[in-house]
Design a protein around this motif. Structure first.
Motif, PDB file in Angstrom:
ATOM      1  N   LYS A 257       6.533  -9.685   5.285  1.00 22.61           N
ATOM      2  CA  LYS A 257       5.349  -9.709   6.142  1.00 22.61           C
ATOM      3  C   LYS A 257       5.635  -8.968   7.447  1.00 22.61           C
ATOM      4  O   LYS A 257       6.773  -8.911   7.915  1.00 22.61           O
ATOM      5  N   LYS A 258       4.590  -8.440   8.022  1.00 23.13           N
ATOM      6  CA  LYS A 258       4.687  -7.697   9.281  1.00 23.13           C
ATOM      7  C   LYS A 258       5.394  -8.550  10.341  1.00 23.13           C
ATOM      8  O   LYS A 258       5.111  -9.737  10.494  1.00 23.13           O
ATOM      9  N   GLY A 259       6.328  -7.941  11.029  1.00 25.04           N
ATOM     10  CA  GLY A 259       7.061  -8.622  12.084  1.00 25.04           C
ATOM     11  C   GLY A 259       8.290  -9.381  11.600  1.00 25.04           C
ATOM     12  O   GLY A 259       8.991  -9.988  12.405  1.00 25.04           O
ATOM     13  N   ARG A 260       8.569  -9.364  10.294  1.00 23.06           N
ATOM     14  CA  ARG A 260       9.695 -10.123   9.750  1.00 23.06           C
ATOM     15  C   ARG A 260      10.798  -9.231   9.180  1.00 23.06           C
ATOM     16  O   ARG A 260      11.682  -9.716   8.482  1.00 23.06           O
ATOM     17  N   LEU A 261      10.754  -7.939   9.484  1.00 24.15           N
ATOM     18  CA  LEU A 261      11.710  -7.006   8.907  1.00 24.15           C
ATOM     19  C   LEU A 261      13.154  -7.374   9.232  1.00 24.15           C
ATOM     20  O   LEU A 261      14.014  -7.388   8.337  1.00 24.15           O
TER      21      LEU A 261
ATOM     22  N   TRP B 222       7.765 -15.415   3.784  1.00 23.48           N
ATOM     23  CA  TRP B 222       7.498 -14.110   4.376  1.00 23.48           C
ATOM     24  C   TRP B 222       8.103 -12.967   3.564  1.00 23.48           C
ATOM     25  O   TRP B 222       7.876 -11.801   3.859  1.00 23.48           O
TER      26      TRP B 222
ATOM     27  N   GLU C 296       9.826  -6.046   0.321  1.00 25.28           N
ATOM     28  CA  GLU C 296       8.718  -6.033   1.273  1.00 25.28           C
ATOM     29  C   GLU C 296       8.627  -7.396   1.937  1.00 25.28           C
ATOM     30  O   GLU C 296       8.771  -8.421   1.276  1.00 25.28           O
TER      31      GLU C 296
END
Length: 75
Positions: free
Chosen positions: A49-53, A21, A47
């Motif tokens: 993946k979305k939702g993995r910040l 991710w 950077e």
């Protein structure tokens, strides 16, 4: 000081690279312009993946904490 810079970047790459991710880790600033010298800091972006910040931030902080341990052991 280039050795310390390479060690820090290597630790981050080693820790973040295997994570599926984690999409990218990149340098800006002087490195982006090929003007790194002994006074240059490290300007990083990453950077995920979305939702993995939050996981990305935690992994980044873990890698930096590992580096702190390595540096402190060497002093």
């Amino acid at each position: 000081m280039a050795g310390a810079r390479e060690m820090i970047l290597g630790a981050l790459t080693d820790r973040l690279g295997p994570l599926d991710w984690a999409l990218s880790l990149y340098e800006g600033g002087a490195a982006a312009w090929h003007r790194v010298d002994e006074w240059s800091d490290i300007d990083l972006g990453f950077e995920v993946k979305k939702g993995r910040l939050q996981e990305g931030i935690a992994a980044f902080e873990d890698a930096l904490a590992f580096m702190e341990e390595v540096i402190l052991e060497g002093t």
